[in-house]
Design an enzyme around this catalytic site. Structure first.
Site, PDB file in Angstrom:
ATOM      1  N   CYS A 113      20.198 -76.637  63.363  1.00 57.79           N
ATOM      2  CA  CYS A 113      19.930 -77.966  63.340  1.00 57.79           C
ATOM      3  C   CYS A 113      21.051 -78.864  64.040  1.00 57.79           C
ATOM      4  CB  CYS A 113      19.482 -78.398  61.982  1.00 57.79           C
ATOM      5  SG  CYS A 113      21.068 -78.376  60.755  1.00 57.79           S
TER       6      CYS A 113
ATOM      7  N   LYS B 179      23.318 -37.002  45.622  1.00 54.65           N
ATOM      8  CA  LYS B 179      24.805 -36.736  45.467  1.00 54.65           C
ATOM      9  C   LYS B 179      25.368 -38.169  45.401  1.00 54.65           C
ATOM     10  CE  LYS B 179      28.785 -34.139  46.912  1.00 54.65           C
ATOM     11  NZ  LYS B 179      29.674 -35.124  46.974  1.00 54.65           N
TER      12      LYS B 179
ATOM     13  N   CYS C 115      25.833 -76.594  63.337  1.00 56.60           N
ATOM     14  CA  CYS C 115      24.845 -75.627  62.922  1.00 56.60           C
ATOM     15  C   CYS C 115      24.044 -75.266  64.055  1.00 56.60           C
ATOM     16  CB  CYS C 115      24.041 -76.100  61.945  1.00 56.60           C
ATOM     17  SG  CYS C 115      22.586 -75.052  61.308  1.00 56.60           S
TER      18      CYS C 115
ATOM     19  N   LYS D  14      20.747 -27.434  41.749  1.00 59.30           N
ATOM     20  CA  LYS D  14      21.305 -26.553  40.712  1.00 59.30           C
ATOM     21  C   LYS D  14      20.398 -25.567  40.421  1.00 59.30           C
ATOM     22  CE  LYS D  14      24.964 -29.099  38.511  1.00 59.30           C
ATOM     23  NZ  LYS D  14      25.382 -29.691  37.252  1.00 59.30           N
TER      24      LYS D  14
HETATM   25 ZN   LIG Z   1      21.549 -76.238  59.865  1.00 59.26          ZN
END
Ligand SMILES: [Zn+2]
Length: 644
Positions: A382, A104, A379, A265
């Site tokens: 890093c 459905k 980040c 059905k």
């Molecule tokens: Zn990074």
């Protein structure tokens, strides 16, 4: 946007909810001045759907006053619903014969009329079941819907089905919309058909009127032959129905579309006639609905990870809560913009949903917490500077970022189904300089693996064998492994089927790709750009893997065998891909460009721009030189295929 522009929805009356949905829908789609955030708007719509699933306001989502009213020849009834095995068993006792079981789709119901010549005449929304809105112009742009039926109908027919968004398509829009159904409902009533087409709607046809067939499954087969995208369905004995329902429920998270239940059905049309309908729903069909996919929990922390594209992605860590029968303690927050939009704070009580194939989602804050969520300044992997891009924060050095590089390898091993290389293992291998890119896996030795803590002979041998097993790969699986946006299972299969091998895939132009049925310009562009960007990795992988390319398919026997048709210009009677598919079915070829050996150049009848395409110019030049194709219009083309 007001952060808390909504009243307590659990106490609001249905009338109040309908009023709010109407008001905010208009602000969003007509006035382009939303007062609510998208998740709040979705929450409002969901509250109304839960309280009054049949409310006509739910079918008004999208631009208001859209199209002319269309009166349905046969009322569009909704399906009777059941929530338990006992109710299902009762219903099965009512008729003879087998049962057709299909998903459905959680979308927007629509009716499409075709004239006796098979030409799409008019499409409408369900509306209140008696009268809907004319959506013909937008439905013509849905690639799953043929503008002209590939099989001649016995007379005018009406096809009904569900307009929906594939989750892989929705992924492109999910920073603006938090739920595919609401976006589909809005997009189908978008005033500009081009904009509607860009959303990338799909259509699942499940019903046809005007076709005399003994069974339901004959009708569905006919729809697929007539050019509608085939839908998943099973024809089973009554005793197998429950098993199929459970199987679909299990597979629900991996489907590329959202389903909210399973439709059953009676297969025999004489039995359907005998059962008939109540004023609300047919008695020969039943929707068995799934349940329980919303829950509330407390936010304990936000974890920031870095994806393979360098996007710094927040993940909510919440107290464990059961959703759709699964314990959940982590949920997606998409991007920093979403955290801000939610007004999220630590300790907040949040509402979570787990819908379809996506991981759990934090939908809203139900009661605020006491400490702010800190967004990282650099980040987390890093330490490089972060570049804001809209709602996103991106690591500025993805070519060296540890998390991004490991993420790329992790995507590859998951897609290639190489077992045993979890995040931790990949981290160890990365830090030893052994695996920095997917291709490095294939030169990994048991001796190298033994340098990783807790790896013994047995495991090392097993890991090497796992990699060796994956060295030979089918082209479509290979393409899927590359991590190119929009190049998931479906598109990878299409590329493999339509193009002659990897070299052809790498050389394909966005124009050629966009011309393939079901792809479209946006996907074509992102796929070709992605392949170009990943070319160095692709070349490195090719050197160490065996890629199985399917043998070129011999042209089928057929009346157009030996003839080739090139199409140019804007076509009126059929979409170009449809015409190409028809030629191929009749055994003809449909090359991309005009050459001396081309049999026909078909020029689209819409010449409103008055320009000659480059293909037409090339063809006329060849003709002037005494060679080249016969140049014909759509009428002549139709005569040729009708004769064939
Ligand atoms: Zn990074």
């Amino acid at each position: 946007m007001k952060p808390n522009g909504l009243p307590d929805l659990t106490r609001a009356s249905v009338e109040a909810l309908e009023g709010l949905v109407r008001y905010h829908n208009k602000l969003y789609w007509d006035d382009d001045a939303p007062e609510l955030s998208d998740p709040d708007f979705d929450r409002l719509v969901r509250a109304l759907r839960e309280r009054a699933p049949g409310s006509p306001v739910l079918d008004e989502l999208g631009a208001s006053r859209f199209g002319e009213p269309v009166t349905h020849e046969v009322a569009m009834l909704s399906l009777d619903k059941c929530y338990g095995d006992d109710e299902l068993a009762d219903w099965l006792l009512d008729f003879e014969g087998r049962v057709v079981v299909s998903p459905k789709f959680d979308g927007v119901a629509a009716s499409i009329r075709y004239d006796a010549a098979g030409q799409l005449a008019r499409a409408a929304t369900r509306g209140d079941g008696v009268t809907g809105d004319d959506i013909t112009r937008n439905v013509r742009e849905i690639s799953d819907v043929p503008r002209r039926l590939l099989v001649a109908p016995p007379g005018p027919v009406e096809v009904r089905g569900e307009i929906f968004l594939r989750l892989s398509v929705f992924a492109r829009h999910k920073d603006r919309f938090s739920n595919p159904r609401n976006l589909a409902a809005g997009a189908i009533k978008q005033k500009d058909p081009k904009k509607s087409a860009e959303i990338g709607l799909s259509f699942a046809a499940y019903e046809i009127f005007g076709l005399d067939a003994p069974t339901e499954h004959d009708k569905i087969d006919w729809l697929a032959r007539a050019g509608f995208a085939p839908i998943e369905r099973r024809v089973v004995e009554k005793g197998e129905v429950l098993e199929v329902y459970r199987e679909l429920a299990r597979r629900r998270p991996s489907l590329d579309y959202e389903i909210d239940g399973v439709v059953m059905k009676a297969d025999r049309v004489d039995e359907q006639r005998r059962l008939g309908s109540t004023s609300h729903h047919p008695r020969f069909a039943l929707a068995y609905k799934f349940q329980g996919d919303t829950g509330t929990s407390r936010l304990r922390a936000v974890e920031w990870s870095v994806s393979r594209t360098g996007a710094v992605t927040p993940i909510a860590l919440v107290d464990p809560v059961a959703l759709s029968g699964v314990m959940v303690s982590r949920a997606s927050l998409h991007h920093p913009g979403y955290v801000a939009k939610l007004g999220l704070s630590l300790g907040a009580e949040v509402e979570l949903t787990r819908r379809g194939g996506v991981i759990p989602n934090v939908e809203r804050v139900t009661s605020p917490g006491d400490a702010p969520v800190e967004v990282p300044a650099a980040c987390p992997s890093c330490g490089s500077e972060l570049t804001p891009q809209g709602d996103f924060l991106l690591c500025s050095r993805t070519s060296t970022c540890r998390a991004a590089l490991i993420g790329r390898v992790a995507h590859f091993v998951a897609a290639a189904e190489i077992d045993g290389f979890g995040e931790r293992m990949l981290g160890e291998l990365f830090d030893r300089g052994l695996v920095r890119a997917p291709q490095d896996l294939f030169s990994l030795t048991a001796a190298q693996l033994l340098t990783v803590p807790r790896v013994g002979d047995k495991l090392a041998t097993k890991l090497v064998a796992e990699v060796a097993r994956a060295r030979t790969i089918r082209l479509d699986d290979f393409l899927r492994c590359l991590g190119v946006d929009d190049l998931a299972r479906h598109v990878a299969k299409v590329l493999t089927r339509e193009l002659a091998g990897l070299d052809a895939v790498l050389a394909v132009t966005p124009e050629r790709l966009a011309g393939i049925h079901g792809i479209g310009e946006i996907i074509a562009r992102s796929v070709t750009e992605g392949l170009r960007r990943e070319r160095p990795m692709i070349d490195a992988l090719r050197a160490v893997m065996t890629i199985e390319e399917p043998a070129p398919v011999a042209p089928p026997e057929g009346p157009l065998r030996g003839l080739s048709f090139v199409f140019t210009g804007k076509m009126v009677r059929r979409r170009r891909e449809e015409a190409q598919a028809l030629v191929q079915r009749l055994g003809g070829a449909t090359p991309d460009g005009v050459s001396k050996t081309t049999s026909y150049l078909v020029i689209g009848d819409d010449r409103s721009d008055g320009k000659q395409s480059s293909k037409e110019k090339a063809a006329r030049k060849l003709v002037a030189g005494g060679a080249g194709p016969k140049i014909i219009d759509e009428g002549e083309f139709e005569a040729i295929v009708a004769g064939a």
